[in-house]
Design a protein around this motif. Sequence first.
Motif, short mmCIF file in Angstrom:
data_model
loop_
_atom_site.label_atom_id
_atom_site.label_comp_id
_atom_site.label_asym_id
_atom_site.label_seq_id
_atom_site.Cartn_x
_atom_site.Cartn_y
_atom_site.Cartn_z
N ILE A 1 13.63 6.27 13.93
CA ILE A 1 13.42 5.99 12.51
C ILE A 1 12.21 5.07 12.40
CG2 ILE A 1 15.05 4.05 12.51
CD1 ILE A 1 15.73 4.94 9.55
N LEU A 2 11.35 5.41 11.45
CA LEU A 2 10.11 4.67 11.23
C LEU A 2 10.26 3.78 10.01
CD1 LEU A 2 6.92 4.37 11.69
CD2 LEU A 2 6.75 6.13 9.92
N ASP A 3 9.80 2.54 10.12
CA ASP A 3 9.66 1.68 8.95
C ASP A 3 8.21 1.81 8.51
OD1 ASP A 3 9.22 -0.31 7.09
OD2 ASP A 3 10.43 -1.80 8.14
N PRO A 4 7.94 2.57 7.43
CA PRO A 4 6.55 2.81 7.03
C PRO A 4 5.85 1.57 6.49
CG PRO A 4 8.04 3.82 5.46
CD PRO A 4 8.89 3.26 6.57
N ASP A 5 6.59 0.50 6.24
CA ASP A 5 5.95 -0.74 5.77
C ASP A 5 5.28 -1.50 6.90
OD1 ASP A 5 6.68 -0.25 3.15
OD2 ASP A 5 8.54 -1.39 3.33
N ASN A 6 5.85 -1.40 8.12
CA ASN A 6 5.24 -2.14 9.23
C ASN A 6 4.80 -1.23 10.38
OD1 ASN A 6 7.57 -1.55 10.73
ND2 ASN A 6 8.48 -3.54 10.37
N PRO B 1 0.83 -1.21 0.00
CA PRO B 1 0.00 0.00 0.00
C PRO B 1 0.87 1.26 0.00
CG PRO B 1 -0.20 -1.20 2.08
CD PRO B 1 0.68 -2.01 1.19
N PRO B 2 0.43 2.32 -0.69
CA PRO B 2 1.22 3.55 -0.76
C PRO B 2 1.18 4.38 0.52
CG PRO B 2 -0.84 3.84 -1.92
CD PRO B 2 -0.78 2.40 -1.48
N ASN B 3 0.29 4.00 1.44
CA ASN B 3 0.16 4.75 2.69
C ASN B 3 0.68 3.93 3.86
OD1 ASN B 3 -1.12 6.76 1.24
ND2 ASN B 3 -3.15 5.98 1.69
N CYS B 4 0.97 4.62 4.95
CA CYS B 4 1.44 3.94 6.17
C CYS B 4 0.23 3.54 7.01
CB CYS B 4 2.38 4.85 6.96
SG CYS B 4 3.17 3.99 8.33
N ASP B 5 -0.39 2.46 6.62
CA ASP B 5 -1.58 1.99 7.32
C ASP B 5 -1.27 1.38 8.68
OD1 ASP B 5 -3.18 2.82 5.18
OD2 ASP B 5 -2.86 0.92 4.12
N GLN B 6 -0.02 0.95 8.88
CA GLN B 6 0.38 0.32 10.14
C GLN B 6 0.89 1.33 11.18
OE1 GLN B 6 -0.11 -2.99 10.66
NE2 GLN B 6 -1.05 -2.99 8.65
N CYS B 7 1.10 2.59 10.76
CA CYS B 7 1.61 3.61 11.69
C CYS B 7 0.61 3.82 12.82
CB CYS B 7 1.85 4.93 10.96
SG CYS B 7 3.24 4.88 9.83
N THR B 8 1.14 4.21 13.99
CA THR B 8 0.26 4.40 15.15
C THR B 8 0.21 5.85 15.60
OG1 THR B 8 2.09 3.88 16.63
CG2 THR B 8 0.65 2.05 15.97
#
Length: 145
Positions: free
Chosen positions: A103-108, A65-72
């Motif tokens: 650092i954020l991993d936008p995939d997870n 997905p192109p968005n960070c759906d897993q971000c909190t």
Amino acid sequence: MLRSFLAFALALSGVSAMAQMTPAGLWRNIDDKTGQPKAEIRISADANGVLSGVVEKSLVTSSEPPNCDQCTDERKGKPKLGMEIIRGAKKADGKDVWEGGKILDPDNGKEYTLRMTPVEGGKKLEVRGYIAFFFRNQTWVRVSQ
């Protein structure tokens, strides 16, 4: 006159090398799982020397997905492209190491404590993210200053 010119040229080359021993610039990150280039990240410093990094370009064509759906946090649901993934890193006293940021991993959506070390004269950047005893390492390649 020739000696002055040579001294000036050598001084400029030294300044250029010193300038590259910072994480500031454009980097291509290499995925630690696949070994493939994944994105280009622009790292910049504010007036206090605190670093941040933004995803400038995706190098992957995938079904992710192109968005960070897993971000909190406030980045949840936001596009990965243009996202700030590095926040708050500062240079360690007397060392060519930047740490103390995240650092954020936008995939997870996982956010790691960050440590960055320029290597090979600033041509590469060792990036280490860790949560407790779990860590990930990547080596990024400089694209430009």
